[in-house]
Design a protein around this motif. Sequence first.
Motif: not given
Length: 434
Positions: A52-75
């Motif tokens: 992992l790089n620094a952004f990967g560690e941030h993604f991990r620390d954010s419980n494996f999600r980005l702020p747009n996880w609902r609109t991007q990934n879900t039905v």
Amino acid sequence: MSRIDDLFRRGAAVALAAAGFALAAPTAQAIPAFARQYDMSCAACHDAFPRLNAFGEHFRDSNFRLPNWRTQNTVDTQDDMLVLPKFPPLAIRAQAYVQARQGEHVDPVSGASAADSEADFQAPYLIKLLSSAPLSDHITYYFYGIFAEKGGNGETLIEDAWFRHDDAFGSGVGTMLGQFQLSDLMFPREIRLTFQDFMAYRMAGITYDRGVILDRGFGPVDLALGAVNGNGITDNFTINSPGYRRADAMFDNDTRKNVFGRVGVDVGTIMTVGVFGLAGEQKSITGLLAGTAAGTRDTDKRIYGLDLSGSIGAKTHWFVQGLWNEWDGFIDTDPSVSYKWFGGFAGVDYVRSPRWAYSLLVNYADAQDLDGSGTVYEGINMRTVTLAASYYFMRNVKGVIEVTGDFLAADSDADFVGHESKEGYVLVGFDAAF
């Protein structure tokens, strides 16, 4: 001091010196399913897969999600209390190797060898199915199953498998329940760049187990506390009392839990320092059959760990781990004896370019009080140096060339336990995730 020990100590000194002149080691792995979910390159989270790089560690620390996880990934289910991914979040990791090796199978009782191939086709070495996705604003799941590993086919083994809530009861405390590796609090084995393992973790028995971890950050300080069954992830025991053939099973075989914790401190931008501790129990061994026969007593064990990691620039990353172990009354032949032993490793990863990454790893272990025990635990002794080069055909497909030198002399005593054969090897192969 023998010439072998002198050569090893010189090699270890070089490795540690290089480490001293080399980002904190990652503490969880990402998977290609995340790249598909967010329409991003694997390079967003990895500087050299699987690292992992620094952004990967941030993604991990954010419980494996980005702020747009609902609109991007879900039905869009028109239901605020239902989150469904648009497609099953699945990924595959596969590895295949050819290995020329010194090591061979040695029966610890008879000394007979049934396998001593010097050229070994290890294909497939591993095939793994992974999955992870957010289930709510705070809950994420993660698991992977192994369909083939180290030549074992015909069965599936689930290793990592957990749920995590990142803000339990609004306290800011993260809570993870399931199967995981205790050693992931320090340096995760799953995302190392070398084929060679972090052997001290396996010897100390702090890899996979079932339990819970609570964690919270306080500025530069990270605190994690946990408890596990202490007997791995394969055991289960049918409940047959007080009734007959009850449809349930226990995963633990004793009343106590192993408790553990780690405190990590970021020392500015220089390094991260961590202190680990574990107190718990393990089953004794009878001392018969070279120590391979399990005893019935629950014996105390304690582990004290120190880990350091850091980086110079964006390309060179170093890490060091030491583990001090105490096993009280471990061998039934003399329950009054407390056995102490030490294990550790040090390494440097150099990510030269998007195509090339190089790694140096030193494994060291000293059986100490277990020397002369007449059991397979004399084999804790280890002194190896590994050099590896990874060439990335694609972001998620790499070729691996690795050489490990064994600087510990093979045993010349009359028993068949300990370091019975040299463990050096040369390995070439592929590692891919998609």
